[in-house]
Design a protein around this motif. Structure first.
Motif: not given
Length: 277
Positions: A150-161
């Motif tokens: 958490a906090g590593d800058g990862q992001a998702l666009s158009g999708l949620r897990i």
């Protein structure tokens, strides 16, 4: 006396598991977030969650399944792998991660004891996640090819897990009662996503069955007899407004499947790319 671990960002002492509102990156909950302690309260709190952020906050503090609560917290305190001995552990249910306005939901099984249960993010910190995030990045859904913490800058666009079960279960096997108790969280995830939802990708048969059950509980039109899970199998789910959502199956990204090449990177990429159509 409980040992205090340093917070991964601030370095300040932090008890493990992480309490709501302690400042963990991405923690959706606060001290005032209502806590589900029974299956009936899960149903009430899930149904009344007004939006995705509040739903995830409530999920992240759920204590309705005593066996799962005991297991996840025991792992966080004393069951850590040696490689993570000095790290703080999330030790709570895994909230969803990704785009709150996503048109695609990815349904997994449950958090891993030293993966999500450690990092607080779905499919993060284990080999299953490494395989999945690399594919999500190759196919344009993820900002980075890895998800470490958490906090590593990862992001998702158009999708949620999301997941069928939100707590790490012993031996990766939640009981039928635990799956049933957790089901209203997934139902509300689907319900909140419905206005924009185009597809639901299910990793493994448990994710497949959970998504079908949630859709049926919401009154969606589910084919009968129940469609059988298979890799790249696709069936339509009818929504009350007349639209349809694609339910797509995919072999799970577990080492059992990826190391044996039952699921290859190319196979996963093909399924993910197909969700864009």
């Amino acid at each position: 006396m409980e040992r205090l671990d340093p917070h991964p960002v601030t370095g300040e002492p932090l008890p493990s598991p992480v309490p709501p509102g302690a400042g963990w990156p991405g923690d959706p909950a606060g001290p005032a977030t209502p806590v589900a302690t029974t299956p009936a309260r899960v149903r009430r709190l899930a149904a009344s969650a007004p939006d995705v952020p509040e739903l995830q906050a409530r999920i992240s503090v759920c204590r309705a399944c005593p066996r799962l609560v005991r297991w996840r917290e025991d792992v966080a305190r004393t069951g850590r792998r040696a490689a993570f001995a000095d790290q703080p552990y999330w030790g709570r249910p895994g909230p969803s991660f990704g785009d709150p306005d996503a048109e695609v939901l990815l349904v997994g099984l449950a958090p891993a004891a030293n993966g999500t249960n450690r990092t607080g993010r779905m499919f993060t910190g284990d080999s299953s996640g490494d395989f999945l995030w690399a594919a999500l990045h190759r196919t344009g859904f993820a900002a980075q090819p890895t998800s470490v913490a958490a906090g590593d800058g990862q992001a998702l666009s158009g999708l949620r897990i999301v997941a069928a079960v939100r707590c790490a279960p012993p031996a990766n096997k939640p009981t039928p009662a635990e799956r049933a108790c957790c089901a209203p969280w997934l139902e509300r995830d689907l319900e909140l996503a419905a206005p924009r939802l185009r597809a639901v990708l299910c990793l493994g048969s448990i994710g497949w069955d959970a998504a079908l059950g949630a859709a049926r509980s919401l009154g969606w039109d589910v084919p009968r007899p129940k469609p059988r899970f298979g890799h790249a199998v696709e069936v339509p789910l009818g929504l009350p407004d007349g639209r349809s959502v694609r339910l797509v199956g995919c072999y799970h990204v577990s080492p059992h499947n990826t190391f044996t090449r039952r699921l290859t990177p190319e196979m996963l990429d093909d399924v993910l790319l197909g969700l864009r159509g």
